[in-house]
Enzyme design. Structure first.
Site, mmCIF file in Angstrom:
data_model
loop_
_atom_site.group_PDB
_atom_site.id
_atom_site.type_symbol
_atom_site.label_atom_id
_atom_site.label_comp_id
_atom_site.label_asym_id
_atom_site.label_seq_id
_atom_site.Cartn_x
_atom_site.Cartn_y
_atom_site.Cartn_z
ATOM 1 N N ASP A 91 62.306 57.169 25.432
ATOM 2 C CA ASP A 91 61.969 55.805 25.089
ATOM 3 C C ASP A 91 61.815 55.742 23.573
ATOM 4 O O ASP A 91 61.614 56.761 22.922
ATOM 5 C CB ASP A 91 60.684 55.359 25.812
ATOM 6 C CG ASP A 91 60.558 53.837 25.848
ATOM 7 O OD1 ASP A 91 59.622 53.345 26.484
ATOM 8 O OD2 ASP A 91 61.407 53.157 25.232
ATOM 9 N N ASP A 265 61.620 54.610 35.845
ATOM 10 C CA ASP A 265 60.695 55.686 35.461
ATOM 11 C C ASP A 265 59.277 55.174 35.636
ATOM 12 O O ASP A 265 59.044 53.957 35.492
ATOM 13 C CB ASP A 265 60.897 56.083 33.976
ATOM 14 C CG ASP A 265 60.146 55.127 33.045
ATOM 15 O OD1 ASP A 265 60.728 54.082 32.715
ATOM 16 O OD2 ASP A 265 58.977 55.417 32.707
ATOM 17 N N CYS A 303 57.858 66.214 55.042
ATOM 18 C CA CYS A 303 58.140 66.529 53.634
ATOM 19 C C CYS A 303 58.495 67.998 53.461
ATOM 20 O O CYS A 303 57.915 68.878 54.078
ATOM 21 C CB CYS A 303 56.914 66.188 52.788
ATOM 22 S SG CYS A 303 57.156 66.492 51.028
ATOM 23 N N CYS A 305 58.327 69.662 50.568
ATOM 24 C CA CYS A 305 57.799 70.233 49.325
ATOM 25 C C CYS A 305 56.880 71.417 49.596
ATOM 26 O O CYS A 305 56.400 71.623 50.715
ATOM 27 C CB CYS A 305 57.071 69.159 48.511
ATOM 28 S SG CYS A 305 55.345 68.944 48.939
ATOM 29 N N CYS A 308 53.485 70.656 51.246
ATOM 30 C CA CYS A 308 53.533 70.322 52.678
ATOM 31 C C CYS A 308 53.986 71.508 53.529
ATOM 32 O O CYS A 308 53.664 71.590 54.720
ATOM 33 C CB CYS A 308 54.470 69.135 52.903
ATOM 34 S SG CYS A 308 53.825 67.637 52.160
ATOM 35 N N HIS A 334 54.107 67.200 45.306
ATOM 36 C CA HIS A 334 54.395 66.411 46.517
ATOM 37 C C HIS A 334 54.838 64.990 46.153
ATOM 38 O O HIS A 334 55.849 64.488 46.647
ATOM 39 C CB HIS A 334 53.171 66.345 47.434
ATOM 40 C CG HIS A 334 53.363 65.307 48.509
ATOM 41 N ND1 HIS A 334 54.125 65.528 49.638
ATOM 42 C CD2 HIS A 334 52.961 64.012 48.574
ATOM 43 C CE1 HIS A 334 54.165 64.425 50.367
ATOM 44 N NE2 HIS A 334 53.482 63.488 49.748
HETATM 45 N N1 LIG Z 1 57.068 48.400 31.246
HETATM 46 C C1 LIG Z 1 57.736 48.930 30.167
HETATM 47 C C2 LIG Z 1 57.727 50.324 29.983
HETATM 48 C C3 LIG Z 1 58.400 50.882 28.903
HETATM 49 C C4 LIG Z 1 59.078 50.069 27.990
HETATM 50 N N2 LIG Z 1 59.723 50.613 26.913
HETATM 51 C C5 LIG Z 1 60.362 49.816 26.042
HETATM 52 N N3 LIG Z 1 61.008 50.380 24.978
HETATM 53 N N4 LIG Z 1 60.403 48.468 26.177
HETATM 54 C C6 LIG Z 1 59.785 47.866 27.216
HETATM 55 O O1 LIG Z 1 59.830 46.543 27.313
HETATM 56 C C7 LIG Z 1 59.080 48.661 28.176
HETATM 57 C C8 LIG Z 1 58.409 48.093 29.283
HETATM 58 ZN ZN LIG Z 2 55.142 67.142 50.371
#
Ligand SMILES: Nc1ccc2nc(N)nc(O)c2c1
Ligand SMILES: [Zn+2]
Length: 371
Positions: A91, A265, A303, A305, A308, A334
């Site tokens: 990021d 993520d 699971c 893992c 588990c 897990h």
């Molecule tokens: N909820 C999010 C999480 C990470 C983010 N990173 C960037 N660069 N810009 C966003 O608007 C994000 C929003």
């Molecule tokens: Zn597990």
């Protein structure tokens, strides 16, 4: 070897495909575990790989402060430094600055701030963010953007989005031509369909290897997030990966995939692992609860893992209560395995054209009690 995205199948708006990078392939829909300070907390890279993760996320903000991008570069780059040779997405720093740093000053040029670690003064601009992510050696670089805090009025959202689009152009110009490395643009515009469209068009005109939906998962709630995704995902090019940043709970992820998202993520599975929150097919189990003290069963019979396969709920309850380090290790292991298995189930369901049936079963199984 270049960066490419191959869309394999669609089922309604849901898609499954493959991102190819010089460091390996990423099966989509993909979930990226968060490795903020060059580690997925409580996990060895080998165990992250065993959960099924094809890619993990790193953060410009944290790594520029400590140990610095220059030091990581001198030591061979982030992959070598953290012993993770598969793809890494980083990021760009703007979002973390706004949520973590002190004394932030935002101008057209970029953001100046004081480190939350030692109070030292720093600046991130689109150009500096591109340089940091190049020094780290990440495979997928994110544009430097500004994510407005919600709620915000339409004028503030428009102004912030247009700044981010000017920064997206500067990011693109500073990124240069780096075969095998990808640059993703980040759509902004709050929950406003017209601003989201304007942002998507601006990014498309600049041209990116992938497109993120930014500015969500900032407290708007699932209904508002899904309402925005209902139009925002379709505004982005359909032949490139679509990445929803910072999401989310398992049902957030399923709903995002159903609306055309390919990558996500979130710190939730790893952070929850450290607080005793365990994700299972039937919902969340709080391992701290006394009712687990004598329970010989695994967390989740289905699971695969390590936790588990080899440990009882009674044991996990004991080591959590005793604040033993192994508790964070096993519960994180897990949770990340649960998330990766969820992604694998969705990829298979989409490829087989039975995503709707799978979604129905997913929601039904979670309604049951006795976790
Ligand atoms: N909820 C999010 C999480 C990470 C983010 N990173 C960037 N660069 N810009 C966003 O608007 C994000 C929003
Ligand atoms: Zn597990």
């Amino acid at each position: 070897m270049t960066f490419s995205f191959d869309l394999k199948a669609t089922d309604g708006k849901a898609r499954t495909g493959l991102i190819s990078t010089p460091r390996g392939e990423i099966r989509t829909p993909a979930f990226m575990p968060v490795g903020t300070a060059a580690t997925v907390k409580a996990m060895l890279p080998e165990s992250v790989a065993e959960t099924g993760a094809d890619i993990l996320l790193g953060n410009t903000y944290h790594l520029m402060l400590r140990p610095t991008a220059e030091r990581i570069d001198r030591l061979g780059g982030l992959h070598k430094f953290m012993n993770w040779e598969r793809p890494i997405l980083t990021d760009s720093g703007g979002f973390q600055v706004m949520s973590l740093a002190d004394l932030r000053k935002l101008t057209e040029r970029g953001v100046t701030f004081k480190s939350h670690i030692d109070g030292s003064k720093h600046e991130i601009t689109p150009e500096r963010s591109m340089e940091i992510q190049r020094l780290l050696g990440s495979d997928i670089v994110m544009c430097f953007d500004e994510c407005p805090a919600l709620p915000a009025d339409r004028d503030r959202i428009a102004e912030s989005m247009r700044l981010s689009m000017r920064w997206a152009q500067r990011s693109r110009d500073a990124f240069g031509d780096r075969p095998g490395h990808a640059l993703f643009g980040i759509q902004q515009g709050g929950l406003e369909e017209d601003f989201r469209a304007e942002s998507a068009e601006a990014l498309r005109a600049i041209g990116f290897d992938g497109y993120a939906v930014g500015g969500l998962a900032v407290g708007e709630g699932q209904a508002a997030m899904f309402g925005c995704l209902d139009f925002a995902a379709d505004q982005l090019p359909e032949d490139k990966p679509r990445y929803l940043m910072g999401v989310g709970k398992p049902d957030d992820i399923v709903g995002a995939v159903a609306r055309g998202i390919d990558m996500m993520d979130c710190v939730l599975p790893s952070r929850s692992g450290r607080t005793g929150q365990v994700f299972t097919r039937r919902g969340v189990v709080n391992i701290k609860n006394a009712r687990h003290a004598d329970d010989p069963r695994p967390l989740d019979e289905d699971c695969r893992c390590l936790a588990c396969r080899s440990y009882s709920r009674a044991y996990l309850h004991h080591v959590f209560r005793s604040q033993e380090i192994i508790s964070s290790m096993l519960l994180t292991w897990h949770n990340l395995t649960y998330y990766q298995d969820l992604m694998q189930q969705m990829r298979k369901a989409i490829a087989a054209g039975r995503f709707d049936a799978w979604q129905t079963a997913f929601h039904t199984s979670r309604a049951q009690g006795d976790l």
